[in-house]
Motif scaffolding. Sequence first.
Motif, PDB file in Angstrom:
ATOM      1  N   GLU A 203      31.616 -18.994  30.229  1.00  0.00           N
ATOM      2  CA  GLU A 203      31.571 -19.949  29.118  1.00  0.00           C
ATOM      3  C   GLU A 203      32.467 -21.168  29.335  1.00  0.00           C
ATOM      4  N   LYS A 204      33.596 -20.969  29.997  1.00  0.00           N
ATOM      5  CA  LYS A 204      34.519 -22.114  30.172  1.00  0.00           C
ATOM      6  C   LYS A 204      33.938 -23.193  31.101  1.00  0.00           C
ATOM      7  N   GLY A 205      32.805 -22.868  31.774  1.00  0.00           N
ATOM      8  CA  GLY A 205      32.174 -23.869  32.640  1.00  0.00           C
ATOM      9  C   GLY A 205      31.063 -24.638  31.953  1.00  0.00           C
ATOM     10  N   ILE A 206      30.938 -24.466  30.640  1.00  0.00           N
ATOM     11  CA  ILE A 206      29.762 -25.025  29.942  1.00  0.00           C
ATOM     12  C   ILE A 206      29.681 -26.560  30.011  1.00  0.00           C
ATOM     13  N   TYR A 207      30.846 -27.222  29.973  1.00  0.00           N
ATOM     14  CA  TYR A 207      30.792 -28.694  30.020  1.00  0.00           C
ATOM     15  C   TYR A 207      30.376 -29.180  31.415  1.00  0.00           C
ATOM     16  N   SER A 208      30.766 -28.418  32.439  1.00  0.00           N
ATOM     17  CA  SER A 208      30.339 -28.772  33.804  1.00  0.00           C
ATOM     18  C   SER A 208      28.830 -28.600  33.941  1.00  0.00           C
ATOM     19  N   ILE A 209      28.273 -27.590  33.248  1.00  0.00           N
ATOM     20  CA  ILE A 209      26.816 -27.368  33.290  1.00  0.00           C
ATOM     21  C   ILE A 209      26.103 -28.506  32.570  1.00  0.00           C
ATOM     22  N   GLU A 210      26.657 -28.913  31.422  1.00  0.00           N
ATOM     23  CA  GLU A 210      26.066 -30.045  30.689  1.00  0.00           C
ATOM     24  C   GLU A 210      26.075 -31.305  31.553  1.00  0.00           C
ATOM     25  N   LYS A 211      27.176 -31.519  32.250  1.00  0.00           N
ATOM     26  CA  LYS A 211      27.289 -32.691  33.135  1.00  0.00           C
ATOM     27  C   LYS A 211      26.243 -32.588  34.262  1.00  0.00           C
ATOM     28  N   PHE A 212      26.068 -31.383  34.793  1.00  0.00           N
ATOM     29  CA  PHE A 212      25.084 -31.134  35.850  1.00  0.00           C
ATOM     30  C   PHE A 212      23.665 -31.467  35.372  1.00  0.00           C
ATOM     31  N   LEU A 213      23.315 -31.009  34.170  1.00  0.00           N
ATOM     32  CA  LEU A 213      21.966 -31.249  33.635  1.00  0.00           C
ATOM     33  C   LEU A 213      21.750 -32.729  33.314  1.00  0.00           C
ATOM     34  N   GLN A 346     -14.845 -49.556  43.785  1.00  0.00           N
ATOM     35  CA  GLN A 346     -14.294 -48.251  44.174  1.00  0.00           C
ATOM     36  C   GLN A 346     -13.134 -48.452  45.161  1.00  0.00           C
ATOM     37  N   GLU A 347     -13.318 -49.360  46.106  1.00  0.00           N
ATOM     38  CA  GLU A 347     -12.274 -49.646  47.109  1.00  0.00           C
ATOM     39  C   GLU A 347     -11.064 -50.328  46.467  1.00  0.00           C
ATOM     40  N   ALA A 348     -11.321 -51.134  45.444  1.00  0.00           N
ATOM     41  CA  ALA A 348     -10.217 -51.824  44.749  1.00  0.00           C
ATOM     42  C   ALA A 348      -9.264 -50.828  44.088  1.00  0.00           C
ATOM     43  N   LYS A 349      -9.767 -49.606  43.838  1.00  0.00           N
ATOM     44  CA  LYS A 349      -8.927 -48.586  43.185  1.00  0.00           C
ATOM     45  C   LYS A 349      -7.806 -48.074  44.097  1.00  0.00           C
ATOM     46  N   TYR A 350      -7.858 -48.436  45.376  1.00  0.00           N
ATOM     47  CA  TYR A 350      -6.730 -48.140  46.275  1.00  0.00           C
ATOM     48  C   TYR A 350      -5.506 -48.974  45.885  1.00  0.00           C
ATOM     49  N   PHE A 351      -5.761 -50.106  45.211  1.00  0.00           N
ATOM     50  CA  PHE A 351      -4.687 -51.039  44.858  1.00  0.00           C
ATOM     51  C   PHE A 351      -4.365 -51.047  43.370  1.00  0.00           C
ATOM     52  N   ILE A 352      -5.335 -50.642  42.562  1.00  0.00           N
ATOM     53  CA  ILE A 352      -5.159 -50.714  41.103  1.00  0.00           C
ATOM     54  C   ILE A 352      -5.404 -49.321  40.531  1.00  0.00           C
ATOM     55  N   PHE A 353      -4.354 -48.725  40.018  1.00  0.00           N
ATOM     56  CA  PHE A 353      -4.495 -47.350  39.518  1.00  0.00           C
ATOM     57  C   PHE A 353      -3.404 -47.053  38.497  1.00  0.00           C
ATOM     58  N   LYS A 354      -3.591 -45.966  37.777  1.00  0.00           N
ATOM     59  CA  LYS A 354      -2.591 -45.579  36.779  1.00  0.00           C
ATOM     60  C   LYS A 354      -2.229 -44.108  36.967  1.00  0.00           C
ATOM     61  N   GLY A 355      -1.198 -43.674  36.246  1.00  0.00           N
ATOM     62  CA  GLY A 355      -0.779 -42.278  36.330  1.00  0.00           C
ATOM     63  C   GLY A 355       0.360 -42.033  35.354  1.00  0.00           C
ATOM     64  N   LYS A 356       1.026 -40.892  35.511  1.00  0.00           N
ATOM     65  CA  LYS A 356       2.164 -40.604  34.623  1.00  0.00           C
ATOM     66  C   LYS A 356       3.232 -39.818  35.376  1.00  0.00           C
ATOM     67  N   ILE A 357       4.452 -39.917  34.889  1.00  0.00           N
ATOM     68  CA  ILE A 357       5.577 -39.164  35.464  1.00  0.00           C
ATOM     69  C   ILE A 357       6.281 -38.415  34.337  1.00  0.00           C
ATOM     70  N   LYS A 358       6.866 -37.285  34.684  1.00  0.00           N
ATOM     71  CA  LYS A 358       7.526 -36.457  33.669  1.00  0.00           C
ATOM     72  C   LYS A 358       8.926 -36.089  34.137  1.00  0.00           C
ATOM     73  N   ASN A 359       9.874 -36.117  33.225  1.00  0.00           N
ATOM     74  CA  ASN A 359      11.263 -35.762  33.541  1.00  0.00           C
ATOM     75  C   ASN A 359      11.737 -34.741  32.508  1.00  0.00           C
ATOM     76  N   GLN A 360      12.170 -33.597  32.999  1.00  0.00           N
ATOM     77  CA  GLN A 360      12.711 -32.564  32.117  1.00  0.00           C
ATOM     78  C   GLN A 360      13.900 -31.936  32.818  1.00  0.00           C
ATOM     79  N   ALA A 361      15.094 -32.207  32.308  1.00  0.00           N
ATOM     80  CA  ALA A 361      16.307 -31.742  32.985  1.00  0.00           C
ATOM     81  C   ALA A 361      16.492 -30.234  32.882  1.00  0.00           C
ATOM     82  N   TYR A 362      16.045 -29.670  31.760  1.00  0.00           N
ATOM     83  CA  TYR A 362      16.217 -28.224  31.561  1.00  0.00           C
ATOM     84  C   TYR A 362      14.986 -27.675  30.857  1.00  0.00           C
ATOM     85  N   SER A 363      14.398 -26.629  31.425  1.00  0.00           N
ATOM     86  CA  SER A 363      13.201 -26.050  30.820  1.00  0.00           C
ATOM     87  C   SER A 363      13.524 -24.718  30.153  1.00  0.00           C
TER      88      SER A 363
END
Length: 413
Positions: A203-213, A346-363
């Motif tokens: 338990e005494k390491g909890i703040y270090s874990i928070e800093k890690f996350l 169709q070939e132009a889609k090599y240059f123009i495209f979309k997507g998404k990214i996800k960030n979750q520090a703790y699951s």
Amino acid sequence: MNNTNKLKIFNDPIYGFITIPNSLIYDLIQHPYFQRLRRITQMGLSYLVYPGAHHTRFHHAIGAMHIMQKAVEVLRSKEVVISKDEENALYIAILLHDIGHGPFSHAMEHSIVEEVNHEQISLLFMNKLNLEFEGQLSLAIQIFKGDYHRKFMLQLISSQLDMDRMDYLKRDSFYSGVAEGNINSDRLIQMINVVDEALVMEEKGIYSIEKFLMARRLMYWQTYLHKTSLVAELTLTKALQRAKELFNKGDEVDCSSPLKYFMEHKITLENFTNNNLDKFAQLDDFDIISALKNWQYHTDFILSSLSKMIINRDLSKIKLNSEKFPLEVLEEMTIRFAKENNITQQEAKYFIFKGKIKNQAYSKDAEPIRILKKDKTIEDVAEASDQLNLKALSKPVTKYFICFPKQLEELYH
């Protein structure tokens, strides 16, 4: 008789001197499969954003093994029984945990071998090495696969607070210069313990874990998911995709023989033979860079343009948003770019495209980080923490992106 001194020392900028614990570890490090990691960049194309981020998977694997040595020392001091064989297996498993990475690490995870991830390839390498080393890796493989009865051993290698993450956060922070990722791994390792064969943190390491996350969350936004790194890595995967497409049509696409082999063959886990593994072991960042240097002069407009973008760091625009981008914008850009460059939509889609990214520090759905409280009860870190931000860190944040050539910026609203 071979009198090689196998008790070598590495001078590491993060931890100082790292000692190789025994001759088996030395022989594994000396193996060509492991030496290849010197030619695999740890952070993919992040050096296009952070010029110092040229460190390799080799650095990281040696560092992770070093902190595993510290962890074993701490656990034994707390009367956790770890046999000599188990200790050695932990060192081997953490040393080889990333041996299956392909060129530019995660950037090309599913580009060269489309359906097999690096953990599966790592296991194939371990099995092959186990034959060469006459079964001396058997226990390490058992732990790596999660088949060993002492669960905490796998948690030291792969969990939400493992030796792998402890090293890469500290190392990537150091080499990129992004100070927010710097964690106190010494303090974290001093706080580990084992209860009922499961890893816990005192338990005494909890703040270090928070800093890690928190460090993990910030490192993802600032480095691993940095928008310029992201567009560079996506451009790289598109270049390889186009090269494969041309290759399959019978066009001449000049590249090294190992890279050519993976363009010619579709490799799955079922047909990943020892011969395929040896071909994969010949691949590294230099095959890709060399190919891009050739491809920038290819007659195909798409392959040539994508290759030049990476070689000259003249990348597409990328915009991020918390909401999805309207399809009309994408369609308007695609029509215009196709027309201006005499290519299909169709070939132009090599240059123009979309997507998404996800960030979750703790699951909360994954194996939790368990806190051993002073009254000997055990609680999930998200519940044990008095910091509201830890609950926030366990919520996934999704961002949407759109990529398009610079000359189309006027069409972006």
